[in-house]
Design a protein around this motif. Structure first.
Motif, short mmCIF file in Angstrom:
data_model
loop_
_atom_site.label_atom_id
_atom_site.label_comp_id
_atom_site.label_asym_id
_atom_site.label_seq_id
_atom_site.Cartn_x
_atom_site.Cartn_y
_atom_site.Cartn_z
N UNK A 48 4.17 4.00 -25.86
CA UNK A 48 4.41 5.69 -25.84
C UNK A 48 4.08 6.36 -26.60
N UNK A 49 3.04 6.61 -27.28
CA UNK A 49 2.56 7.45 -28.30
C UNK A 49 2.95 8.34 -27.80
N UNK A 50 2.48 8.90 -26.14
CA UNK A 50 2.24 10.04 -25.61
C UNK A 50 3.36 10.87 -25.10
N UNK A 51 4.67 9.98 -26.29
CA UNK A 51 5.01 11.07 -25.07
C UNK A 51 6.43 11.57 -26.34
N UNK A 52 5.79 11.69 -27.49
CA UNK A 52 5.76 12.52 -29.06
C UNK A 52 5.50 13.57 -28.25
N UNK A 53 6.27 14.64 -28.91
CA UNK A 53 6.09 16.26 -29.39
C UNK A 53 5.46 16.86 -30.87
N UNK A 54 4.88 17.73 -30.59
CA UNK A 54 4.50 18.17 -32.01
C UNK A 54 4.78 19.52 -32.08
N UNK A 72 7.14 19.51 -36.97
CA UNK A 72 8.03 19.15 -36.25
C UNK A 72 7.57 17.84 -35.18
N UNK A 73 7.93 17.17 -35.02
CA UNK A 73 7.55 16.05 -34.32
C UNK A 73 8.18 15.80 -34.19
N UNK A 74 9.06 15.50 -32.32
CA UNK A 74 10.14 14.90 -32.06
C UNK A 74 9.69 13.87 -30.67
N UNK A 75 9.86 12.51 -31.47
CA UNK A 75 9.56 11.14 -30.08
C UNK A 75 10.79 10.93 -28.63
N UNK A 76 10.14 11.05 -27.58
CA UNK A 76 10.39 11.46 -26.44
C UNK A 76 10.94 9.93 -25.97
N UNK A 135 3.11 -4.04 -34.40
CA UNK A 135 4.29 -4.82 -35.86
C UNK A 135 3.22 -5.49 -36.79
N UNK A 136 1.81 -6.27 -36.26
CA UNK A 136 1.26 -7.47 -37.27
C UNK A 136 -0.53 -6.15 -37.66
N UNK A 137 -0.87 -5.17 -37.10
CA UNK A 137 -2.07 -4.53 -37.41
C UNK A 137 -3.52 -5.38 -36.43
N UNK A 138 -3.04 -6.13 -35.18
CA UNK A 138 -4.33 -6.79 -34.29
C UNK A 138 -4.58 -5.65 -34.01
N UNK A 139 -3.80 -4.66 -33.51
CA UNK A 139 -4.51 -3.92 -32.66
C UNK A 139 -3.81 -2.62 -32.73
N UNK A 140 -4.72 -1.32 -32.26
CA UNK A 140 -4.41 0.09 -32.52
C UNK A 140 -3.88 0.75 -31.95
N UNK A 141 -2.74 1.36 -31.43
CA UNK A 141 -2.36 2.49 -30.39
C UNK A 141 -2.83 3.70 -30.58
N UNK A 142 -3.24 4.27 -30.00
CA UNK A 142 -3.49 6.03 -30.21
C UNK A 142 -3.36 7.06 -29.40
N UNK A 143 -2.85 7.83 -29.75
CA UNK A 143 -3.05 8.88 -28.86
C UNK A 143 -3.03 10.50 -29.38
N UNK A 144 -3.35 11.31 -28.16
CA UNK A 144 -3.88 12.32 -28.48
C UNK A 144 -2.47 13.26 -27.42
N UNK A 145 -2.39 14.60 -28.94
CA UNK A 145 -0.76 14.51 -28.56
C UNK A 145 -1.13 16.42 -29.24
N UNK A 146 -1.07 17.00 -28.07
CA UNK A 146 -1.79 18.49 -27.77
C UNK A 146 0.14 19.81 -28.74
N UNK A 147 -0.29 20.58 -29.25
CA UNK A 147 0.46 21.50 -29.73
C UNK A 147 -0.12 22.90 -28.91
N UNK A 148 1.05 23.73 -28.38
CA UNK A 148 0.71 25.85 -28.04
C UNK A 148 0.75 26.10 -29.55
N UNK A 149 0.02 26.27 -30.18
CA UNK A 149 0.01 27.09 -31.14
C UNK A 149 -1.11 28.13 -31.99
N UNK A 150 -1.97 29.20 -32.24
CA UNK A 150 -2.26 29.98 -32.45
C UNK A 150 -3.05 28.99 -34.00
#
Length: 348
Positions: A48-54, A72-76, A135-150
């Protein structure tokens, strides 16, 4: 799957194959022991990494300049995130990712990141990437988190020689109502800066005060100085050529207008691109608008310029013509009555 996960998968496959072919209990036990970390890591993986806001504030910087960004990072999500690494490809190229502390649900966390934007641009959105192998490093999860800022990356400053700028100030003399004599008129004394011409230092007062001070004169600083930024390529010039010169010329334009503004002059800037655009720089607000325009500028194909765009420059005593596109022999320069200083030929 990470490299260690792939290696463990191959070992588990070989052990399973040996157990199936030979029917050895030890081989079956080895295959089960090797496959167990893969199963545990796959089941317990954070997805659920995509539920994070930056959140990040608008940023203005120069190309190649290092800055420290406050994020500022907030996990939702429902469960905490652990072992996350954050990176931004545009500003952290070649830099290691940042290991975040455990992110509790709906609890903002602030931290600082050292970044650098190398490409002149104006981005309306920041794009961050979160990765975790917990937890064990056998698989990696990734997510793209956009932030609206100039993110405005101004051109890297290319210092313009003081002699080139002083050439514009030699064109005017003191107004007649202030002095009947031509030339500059003494106004005050101030501290001398190391990057200024030493000929303006007041020798007697410097010796008396024990520090270098220089004369401030009035009369030779033009009220209006023309600056033409020509982004047109020469006729027949293809795309992709002269980009290095263009970047240096954009930096020279930014440095030139900044120096003219500090000296109290008004810079009337004409940017010749696909569509000509004019900006009158009188203070910091107009200077910021010009720097934003330079951050967004790009070279254009050759095209003629309407005479009304250059009409006001024909009456100025001095105009700086910056040939960013490499069009040094533009016929539009001949229609200017005052002195024209060409900038850009010196840049390879």
């Amino acid at each position: 799957m990470t490299p260690r996960g792939k290696i463990l998968l191959w070992l588990a496959t070989l052990a399973g194959g040996a157990a199936w072919l030979g029917g050895d209990a030890n081989a079956r036990l080895a295959a089960a022991m090797l496959a167990t970390p893969l199963v545990i890591d796959f089941v317990a993986k954070q997805r659920r990494l995509h539920d994070t806001a930056v959140r990040v504030t608008p940023r203005r910087t120069q190309a190649g300049a290092v800055f420290v960004e406050s994020l500022q990072v907030e996990h939702r999500g429902r469960a905490p995130l652990r072992g996350c690494r954050l990176t931004e490809a545009r500003t952290m190229r070649g830099s290691p990712s940042v290991l975040l502390p455990p992110l509790l649900p709906f609890t903002p966390a602030r931290f600082e990141v050292r970044q650098r934007s190398m490409v002149r641009s104006h981005q309306l959105e920041r794009v961050f990437e979160l990765r975790t192998q917990w937890p064990l490093g056998m698989f990696e999860t990734q997510a793209i988190v956009p932030a609206a800022a100039d993110l405005i990356t101004e051109p890297a400053r290319e210092p313009v020689a003081q002699a080139t700028i002083d050439a514009a100030f030699e064109a005017e003399i003191a107004p007649r109502e202030r002095s009947l004599l031509p030339g500059p008129e003494f106004a005050a004394l101030r501290e001398h800066h190391l990057d200024e011409d030493a000929r303006g230092v007041h020798a007697l007062r410097s010796a008396a005060l024990g520090t270098l001070v220089r004369r401030v004169t009035r009369g030779r600083t033009p009220r209006d100085v023309g600056v033409v930024l020509d982004l047109r390529r020469p006729p027949g010039r293809g795309h992709g050529l002269g980009l290095r010169r263009a970047e240096r010329c954009l930096g020279a334009c930014a440095d030139l207008v900044e120096q003219l503004t500090r000296r109290g002059a008004t810079a009337r800037v004409l940017v010749i691109a696909s569509e000509p655009e004019r900006i009158e720089v009188r203070g910091p607000a107009q200077l910021t608008d010009l720097l934003t325009l330079l951050a967004e500028a790009s070279l254009a194909a050759h095209h003629p310029v309407a005479a009304e765009h250059l009409a006001e420059f024909a009456t100025m005593q001095h105009t700086f013509w910056i040939a960013a596109g490499g069009y040094f022999r533009a016929p539009d320069q001949h229609g200017l009555a005052g002195k024209v200083t060409l900038i850009g030929r010196e840049y390879p």
